[in-house]
Motif scaffolding. Structure first.
Motif, PDB file in Angstrom:
ATOM      1  N   UNK A 151      -7.057  -1.852  14.398  1.00 26.87           N
ATOM      2  CA  UNK A 151      -7.887  -1.423  14.567  1.00 26.87           C
ATOM      3  C   UNK A 151      -7.882  -0.004  13.078  1.00 26.87           C
ATOM      4  N   UNK A 152      -6.677   0.944  13.594  1.00 31.74           N
ATOM      5  CA  UNK A 152      -6.430   1.864  11.952  1.00 31.74           C
ATOM      6  C   UNK A 152      -6.641   0.971  10.836  1.00 31.74           C
ATOM      7  N   UNK A 153      -5.047   0.218  10.769  1.00 26.81           N
ATOM      8  CA  UNK A 153      -4.935  -0.596   9.748  1.00 26.81           C
ATOM      9  C   UNK A 153      -6.159  -1.645   8.646  1.00 26.81           C
ATOM     10  N   UNK A 154      -6.721  -2.591  10.026  1.00 24.89           N
ATOM     11  CA  UNK A 154      -8.160  -2.772   9.488  1.00 24.89           C
ATOM     12  C   UNK A 154      -9.401  -2.300   8.840  1.00 24.89           C
ATOM     13  N   UNK A 155      -9.455  -0.341   9.175  1.00 24.77           N
ATOM     14  CA  UNK A 155     -10.146   0.597   8.789  1.00 24.77           C
ATOM     15  C   UNK A 155      -9.452   0.678   7.660  1.00 24.77           C
ATOM     16  N   UNK A 156      -8.293   1.064   7.051  1.00 22.40           N
ATOM     17  CA  UNK A 156      -8.160   1.425   5.896  1.00 22.40           C
ATOM     18  C   UNK A 156      -7.452   0.717   4.979  1.00 22.40           C
ATOM     19  N   UNK A 157      -7.250  -0.404   5.585  1.00 19.18           N
ATOM     20  CA  UNK A 157      -6.786  -1.209   4.528  1.00 19.18           C
ATOM     21  C   UNK A 157      -7.135  -3.189   4.584  1.00 19.18           C
ATOM     22  N   UNK A 199      -0.659   5.340   7.783  1.00 21.58           N
ATOM     23  CA  UNK A 199      -1.347   4.539   8.396  1.00 21.58           C
ATOM     24  C   UNK A 199      -0.725   4.389   9.833  1.00 21.58           C
ATOM     25  N   UNK A 200       1.016   4.336   9.251  1.00 17.98           N
ATOM     26  CA  UNK A 200       1.294   3.946  10.765  1.00 17.98           C
ATOM     27  C   UNK A 200       1.511   4.954  11.204  1.00 17.98           C
ATOM     28  N   UNK A 201       1.362   6.417  11.624  1.00 14.02           N
ATOM     29  CA  UNK A 201       1.634   6.977  11.852  1.00 14.02           C
ATOM     30  C   UNK A 201       0.443   7.594  12.699  1.00 14.02           C
ATOM     31  N   UNK A 202      -0.963   7.618  11.924  1.00 10.72           N
ATOM     32  CA  UNK A 202      -2.081   7.501  12.500  1.00 10.72           C
ATOM     33  C   UNK A 202      -2.041   6.546  13.371  1.00 10.72           C
ATOM     34  N   UNK A 203      -2.070   5.059  13.124  1.00 15.70           N
ATOM     35  CA  UNK A 203      -1.811   4.258  13.991  1.00 15.70           C
ATOM     36  C   UNK A 203      -0.830   3.880  15.929  1.00 15.70           C
ATOM     37  N   UNK A 218       0.856  -1.229   0.495  1.00 11.85           N
ATOM     38  CA  UNK A 218       0.015   0.265   0.274  1.00 11.85           C
ATOM     39  C   UNK A 218       1.023   1.109  -0.272  1.00 11.85           C
ATOM     40  N   UNK A 219       0.710   1.999  -1.046  1.00  8.02           N
ATOM     41  CA  UNK A 219       1.295   3.505  -0.572  1.00  8.02           C
ATOM     42  C   UNK A 219       1.170   4.611   0.054  1.00  8.02           C
ATOM     43  N   UNK A 220       0.351   4.238   1.011  1.00  4.92           N
ATOM     44  CA  UNK A 220      -0.217   5.275   2.229  1.00  4.92           C
ATOM     45  C   UNK A 220      -0.151   4.424   3.353  1.00  4.92           C
ATOM     46  N   UNK A 221       0.621   3.506   3.134  1.00  9.51           N
ATOM     47  CA  UNK A 221       0.511   2.971   4.641  1.00  9.51           C
ATOM     48  C   UNK A 221       1.798   3.613   5.307  1.00  9.51           C
TER      49      UNK A 221
END
Length: 286
Positions: free
Chosen positions: A180-186, A166-170, A160-163
């Protein structure tokens, strides 16, 4: 007869399966399979382990360098694979080899991945230190878990180019689980992917299960769960806090989520945690 409409319906009915197939899980290296086969024998032979490793000159050299590092080698310097096995033991040498092979198998360029491997190595070292110091579980199992628990991160970075975002948010999420954040986005998460890789690579079921649950801190209180799984997740929280402190960030979001559970399970008071973190920081700095 092939029916395009039916095929499309099947694909649409299982988008998670389609997603999982799009994430490349590296196959288990043959060298690791050979090592595991020998270790599974009733009486594994150190000489056989040494021969398997020595067959790959590059891996053998990398293993010796790692075995002789200040964290693992201490004052004894191994000059051969046989000596490394004698000093560290067969299972610890196999755990170090698994880590080297993982880095080779998930070889993708990029600053994010380089930072990932550095952190994974530190986490594995921290897990070994804590396992030995607290006399909880086997050091080689702690090492393997510490190194492999976030391998899913590397695979998702490649998918994923935007992963990265995602890590920063999580990482900054104060209440919800990282996964949960990863599941929501990916529609998947690094713990699930890491568990799948661990199973495919023949790692122990306890390590694979701990990888799957290492952001689900309720498992620490679950008496129905394996003690090895509970201890690995608890130790990983302590290792996370120590690594944050080592990097100059005394506050740990994950520790705030599960630290109290980890302390209760490990039987540690806050001052004992502080002492352990100081000792571990000294060890990592050597």
């Amino acid at each position: 007869m092939h029916n395009p409409a039916v095929a499309a319906l099947v694909d649409a009915a299982d988008p998670v399966d389609a997603l999982m197939k799009s994430i490349r899980i590296p196959p288990r290296p043959s060298l690791l399979a050979d090592l595991q086969c020998e270790l599974a024998r009733d009486e594994p032979a150190p000489a056989a382990i040494a021969r398997i490793i020595a067959a790959d000159v590059g891996m053998a050299g990398a293993l010796l360098k790692l075995a002789n590092s200040s964290f693992y080698g201490g004052t004894r310097q191994a000059k051969s694979i046989d000596q490394a096995i004698a000093f560290l033991g067969m299972t610890q040498v196999a755990a170090l080899m698994a880590g080297l092979l993982a880095r080779q198998a998930i070889a993708t360029s990029g600053a994010s991945l380089a930072q990932f491997w550095e952190l994974s190595t530190r986490r594995a070292q921290a897990m070994v230190f804590l396992s030995k110091r607290l006399r909880i579980g086997a050091a080689d199992v702690a090492h393997t878990f510490g190194l492999f628990c976030d391998t899913g991160v590397a695979l998702l970075l490649a998918r994923f180019a935007d992963y990265d975002s995602t890590c920063v948010l999580a990482a900054g999420e104060p209440e919800r689980r990282f996964t949960d954040i990863e599941d929501e986005r990916h529609s998947t998460n690094h713990a699930a992917i890491g568990c799948l890789l661990a199973r495919n690579w023949g790692l122990s079921s306890e390590v694979a299960w701990a990888i799957l649950h290492h952001h689900d801190y309720q498992v620490i209180d679950d008496h129905a769960s394996d003690d090895t799984v509970r201890s690995l997740v608890a130790l990983s929280l302590l290792a996370e806090r120590a690594l944050q402190a080592y990097q100059g960030t005394p506050d740990s979001v994950e520790w705030r989520k599960g630290g109290a559970r980890a302390c209760a399970y490990l039987g540690l008071a806050e001052d004992e945690v502080t002492d352990l973190i100081d000792q571990l920081s000294d060890a990592l700095g050597q």
